[in-house]
Design a protein around this motif. Structure first.
Motif, PDB file in Angstrom:
ATOM      1  N   HIS A  26      20.078 -16.852 -60.050  1.00 42.73           N
ATOM      2  CA  HIS A  26      21.381 -17.262 -60.576  1.00 42.73           C
ATOM      3  C   HIS A  26      22.405 -17.534 -59.472  1.00 42.73           C
ATOM      4  O   HIS A  26      23.336 -18.291 -59.673  1.00 42.73           O
ATOM      5  CB  HIS A  26      21.918 -16.183 -61.526  1.00 42.73           C
ATOM      6  CG  HIS A  26      22.010 -14.834 -60.879  1.00 42.73           C
ATOM      7  ND1 HIS A  26      20.903 -14.011 -60.740  1.00 42.73           N
ATOM      8  CD2 HIS A  26      23.047 -14.170 -60.324  1.00 42.73           C
ATOM      9  CE1 HIS A  26      21.264 -12.899 -60.126  1.00 42.73           C
ATOM     10  NE2 HIS A  26      22.558 -12.966 -59.857  1.00 42.73           N
ATOM     11  N   PHE A  51      21.020 -21.351 -57.804  1.00 43.01           N
ATOM     12  CA  PHE A  51      20.525 -22.507 -58.561  1.00 43.01           C
ATOM     13  C   PHE A  51      21.324 -23.783 -58.296  1.00 43.01           C
ATOM     14  O   PHE A  51      20.768 -24.878 -58.348  1.00 43.01           O
ATOM     15  CB  PHE A  51      20.456 -22.203 -60.067  1.00 43.01           C
ATOM     16  CG  PHE A  51      21.746 -22.356 -60.802  1.00 43.01           C
ATOM     17  CD1 PHE A  51      22.054 -23.549 -61.454  1.00 43.01           C
ATOM     18  CD2 PHE A  51      22.668 -21.319 -60.831  1.00 43.01           C
ATOM     19  CE1 PHE A  51      23.246 -23.689 -62.137  1.00 43.01           C
ATOM     20  CE2 PHE A  51      23.858 -21.450 -61.504  1.00 43.01           C
ATOM     21  CZ  PHE A  51      24.157 -22.650 -62.156  1.00 43.01           C
ATOM     22  N   ARG A  52      22.604 -23.667 -57.985  1.00 44.17           N
ATOM     23  CA  ARG A  52      23.401 -24.881 -57.724  1.00 44.17           C
ATOM     24  C   ARG A  52      22.918 -25.594 -56.466  1.00 44.17           C
ATOM     25  O   ARG A  52      22.730 -26.806 -56.459  1.00 44.17           O
ATOM     26  CB  ARG A  52      24.884 -24.535 -57.610  1.00 44.17           C
ATOM     27  CG  ARG A  52      25.543 -24.169 -58.912  1.00 44.17           C
ATOM     28  CD  ARG A  52      27.010 -23.733 -58.702  1.00 44.17           C
ATOM     29  NE  ARG A  52      27.513 -23.001 -59.834  1.00 44.17           N
ATOM     30  CZ  ARG A  52      27.342 -21.693 -60.043  1.00 44.17           C
ATOM     31  NH1 ARG A  52      26.681 -20.961 -59.171  1.00 44.17           N
ATOM     32  NH2 ARG A  52      27.818 -21.104 -61.118  1.00 44.17           N
ATOM     33  N   ASP A  66      19.557 -27.228 -57.034  1.00 48.41           N
ATOM     34  CA  ASP A  66      19.656 -28.500 -57.749  1.00 48.41           C
ATOM     35  C   ASP A  66      20.122 -29.633 -56.838  1.00 48.41           C
ATOM     36  O   ASP A  66      19.609 -30.749 -56.916  1.00 48.41           O
ATOM     37  CB  ASP A  66      20.583 -28.360 -58.961  1.00 48.41           C
ATOM     38  CG  ASP A  66      19.972 -27.533 -60.084  1.00 48.41           C
ATOM     39  OD1 ASP A  66      18.753 -27.258 -60.040  1.00 48.41           O
ATOM     40  OD2 ASP A  66      20.719 -27.157 -61.005  1.00 48.41           O
ATOM     41  N   GLY A  86      12.780 -23.079 -61.488  1.00 43.25           N
ATOM     42  CA  GLY A  86      13.950 -22.383 -62.002  1.00 43.25           C
ATOM     43  C   GLY A  86      14.633 -21.578 -60.926  1.00 43.25           C
ATOM     44  O   GLY A  86      14.227 -21.610 -59.785  1.00 43.25           O
ATOM     45  N   CYS A  87      15.660 -20.914 -61.333  1.00 46.87           N
ATOM     46  CA  CYS A  87      16.310 -20.865 -62.626  1.00 46.87           C
ATOM     47  C   CYS A  87      17.315 -22.017 -62.745  1.00 46.87           C
ATOM     48  O   CYS A  87      17.544 -22.721 -61.774  1.00 46.87           O
ATOM     49  CB  CYS A  87      16.940 -19.501 -62.851  1.00 46.87           C
ATOM     50  SG  CYS A  87      18.593 -19.197 -62.237  1.00 46.87           S
ATOM     51  N   THR A  88      17.881 -22.163 -63.924  1.00 44.94           N
ATOM     52  CA  THR A  88      18.712 -23.334 -64.178  1.00 44.94           C
ATOM     53  C   THR A  88      20.144 -23.011 -64.594  1.00 44.94           C
ATOM     54  O   THR A  88      20.867 -23.907 -65.013  1.00 44.94           O
ATOM     55  CB  THR A  88      18.062 -24.198 -65.279  1.00 44.94           C
ATOM     56  OG1 THR A  88      17.924 -23.400 -66.457  1.00 44.94           O
ATOM     57  CG2 THR A  88      16.705 -24.721 -64.839  1.00 44.94           C
ATOM     58  N   CYS A  89      20.534 -21.738 -64.486  1.00 43.26           N
ATOM     59  CA  CYS A  89      21.898 -21.387 -64.904  1.00 43.26           C
ATOM     60  C   CYS A  89      22.365 -20.132 -64.168  1.00 43.26           C
ATOM     61  O   CYS A  89      21.597 -19.502 -63.448  1.00 43.26           O
ATOM     62  CB  CYS A  89      21.965 -21.174 -66.411  1.00 43.26           C
ATOM     63  SG  CYS A  89      21.084 -19.709 -66.979  1.00 43.26           S
ATOM     64  N   GLY A  90      23.609 -19.775 -64.377  1.00 43.68           N
ATOM     65  CA  GLY A  90      24.209 -18.635 -63.709  1.00 43.68           C
ATOM     66  C   GLY A  90      23.975 -17.296 -64.378  1.00 43.68           C
ATOM     67  O   GLY A  90      24.516 -16.285 -63.918  1.00 43.68           O
ATOM     68  N   ASP A  91      23.170 -17.263 -65.428  1.00 38.13           N
ATOM     69  CA  ASP A  91      22.840 -15.987 -66.073  1.00 38.13           C
ATOM     70  C   ASP A  91      21.965 -15.159 -65.141  1.00 38.13           C
ATOM     71  O   ASP A  91      21.023 -15.672 -64.533  1.00 38.13           O
ATOM     72  CB  ASP A  91      22.112 -16.210 -67.404  1.00 38.13           C
ATOM     73  CG  ASP A  91      22.974 -16.929 -68.430  1.00 38.13           C
ATOM     74  OD1 ASP A  91      24.210 -16.932 -68.272  1.00 38.13           O
ATOM     75  OD2 ASP A  91      22.400 -17.499 -69.373  1.00 38.13           O
TER      76      ASP A  91
END
Length: 147
Positions: free
Chosen positions: A9, A12-13, A16, A33-38
């Protein structure tokens, strides 16, 4: 070159951003992955990427978390992986020339995207020097996996 990528988390930015750039440079990228800040656990992503590299399904791997430290520790637990935590260009070049690293770890909270792009470029473009002293040292280090 086929590159496996993974991040937690906190990374991931940057993953990407780099994934898009690697595609522009002509590399085939597989995103694990991962694909989000969770909040997620970095070892899960390190394992997925490193299994791809160790099996030969990917040529190299790139892992990103907040500092790169957790990813590099987890990556180096996978048999056959030589992961280096890199935040500067000299280390990116040296780790390929001297250690023939197959996985790169970086920290999104430590470096910005511009530096990360330069590191990835140098790391991908640098060949292993194949020197006898380097090969012997790598072989010694890899034997530690069996202890």
């Amino acid at each position: 070159m086929k590159i496996a990528m993974g991040a937690d988390h906190a990374g991931f930015r940057l993953k990407d951003e780099l994934k898009e750039l690697l595609g522009q440079w002509g590399h085939q990228v597989e995103d694990f992955g991962c694909t989000c800040g969770d909040s997620v656990d970095y070892p899960d992503y390190a394992e997925k990427v490193c299994e791809q590299v160790a099996s030969g399904a990917a040529d190299r791997g790139i892992l990103i978390c907040g500092t790169g430290i957790g990813m590099s520790i987890a990556a180096n637990k996978v048999k056959g992986i030589r992961c280096a935590l890199v935040h500067d260009l000299f280390s990116a070049k040296a780790t390929r020339e001297h250690n023939d690293t197959n996985v790169l770890a970086m920290g999104e909270r430590v470096i910005g995207p511009g530096v990360a792009q330069e590191i990835v470029k140098v790391w991908l473009d640098t060949e292993f020097s194949q020197g006898e002293r380097h090969i012997g040292r790598i072989e010694k280090a890899m034997r530690l996996e069996g202890k």
